[in-house]
Design an enzyme around this catalytic site. Structure first.
Site, PDB file in Angstrom:
ATOM      1  N   LYS A  55      -0.269  -5.396   9.785  1.00  0.00           N
ATOM      2  CA  LYS A  55       0.966  -5.212   9.013  1.00  0.00           C
ATOM      3  C   LYS A  55       1.617  -3.895   9.447  1.00  0.00           C
ATOM      4  CE  LYS A  55       1.844  -6.066   4.108  1.00  0.00           C
ATOM      5  NZ  LYS A  55       1.177  -5.981   2.804  1.00  0.00           N
TER       6      LYS A  55
HETATM    7  O1  G3P Z   1       2.003  -6.202  -0.355  1.00  0.00           O
HETATM    8  C1  G3P Z   1       3.244  -5.607  -0.439  1.00  0.00           C
HETATM    9  C2  G3P Z   1       4.054  -5.922  -1.672  1.00  0.00           C
HETATM   10  O2  G3P Z   1       3.806  -7.195  -2.162  1.00  0.00           O
HETATM   11  C3  G3P Z   1       4.019  -4.833  -2.679  1.00  0.00           C
HETATM   12  O3  G3P Z   1       4.637  -5.183  -3.880  1.00  0.00           O
HETATM   13  O4  G3P Z   1       4.985  -4.748  -6.278  1.00  0.00           O
HETATM   14  O5  G3P Z   1       4.359  -2.833  -4.751  1.00  0.00           O
HETATM   15  O6  G3P Z   1       6.620  -3.859  -4.644  1.00  0.00           O
HETATM   16  P1  G3P Z   1       5.177  -4.096  -4.942  1.00  0.00           P
END
Ligand code: G3P
Length: 219
Positions: free
Chosen positions: A84
């Site tokens: 990633k």
């Molecule tokens: O894995 C990355 C992403 O899904 C993170 O989400 O909730 O931290 O914006 P969030």
């Protein structure tokens, strides 16, 4: 559509893999940090647990040369690891080189259709648009998924749209309706998506009606 779990919590993964609907995992520096030390060991456990699904593991180096080297090391951890990398202008040459070398990548922190198009041109496996972080600043994150679906289909790219930063079931429903190839869900959203209060109520009613028959064994 594939469903991934957005977590580094092994116990949670072990529990929810039993549902049979989880196809892979996305980790990131935030959820690995929350899960505790020994991130490498944790990643190895996750890749073994999900050996038939993709497991995204994010780079932590910021210098492009160091990031390139780290990406190769991460890719070598297991055959199902997907590296990633954030969609930052400085990292395009790294992403380009890794793509030419056949490294599977998930490009994260994608916020526009233009960024997404460029990543598709580089031939990455996944792009991760961050729905919830758009919504946080009052922009419709689901609308971006529709734009990305149209763009990918218009040009016939093979890159998959991985809807990320999904904060509630409404986001998941939006990702499904937009035709995202994958949705990655935090465990708490996944659990909520499995059920519905009207299903529970329906079961209660069936049970109550059945009990009126007063028979013990069936059939
Ligand atoms: O894995 C990355 C992403 O899904 C993170 O989400 O909730 O931290 O914006 P969030």
């Amino acid at each position: 559509m594939k469903l991934f779990l957005d977590t580094s919590d092994i116990d949670v993964l072990r529990e929810y893999i039993k549902t049979g609907v989880i196809d892979g995992v996305t980790t990131n520096p935030s959820n690995l940090s929350k899960a505790g030390n020994q991130p490498r060991k944790r990643i190895e456990e996750i890749t073994t647990l999900f050996k038939h699904g993709d497991v995204s593991v994010e780079v932590t180096e910021q210098d492009p040369a160091a990031m390139y080297k780290q990406a190769l090391e991460i890719a070598a951890l297991a055959p199902n690891v997907v590296v990633k990398i954030p969609c930052h202008a400085d990292y395009y040459p790294v992403i380009h080189r890794l793509a030419q070398e056949g490294i599977n990548m998930n490009i994260t922190l994608v916020f526009t259709v233009a960024q997404a198009l460029m990543m598709c041109k580089l031939g990455v496996r996944y792009i991760s648009p961050f729905v919830g972080r758009w919504d946080e600043i009052d922009v419709d994150g689901i609308a971006l998924l529709h734009e990305l679906r149209a763009m990918v289909d218009n040009y016939g790219f093979s890159t998959m749209i991985l809807a990320a930063s999904l904060r509630h079931v409404r986001h998941l429903n939006g990702a499904i309706n937009a035709g995202a190839d994958v949705a990655t869900l935090p465990p708490e959203v996944f659990v909520k998506a499995l059920a519905h209060p009207l299903t529970d109520r329906g079961i209660e009613r069936f049970n109550a009606d059945w009990a009126k028959l007063g028979i013990r064994q069936f059939p």
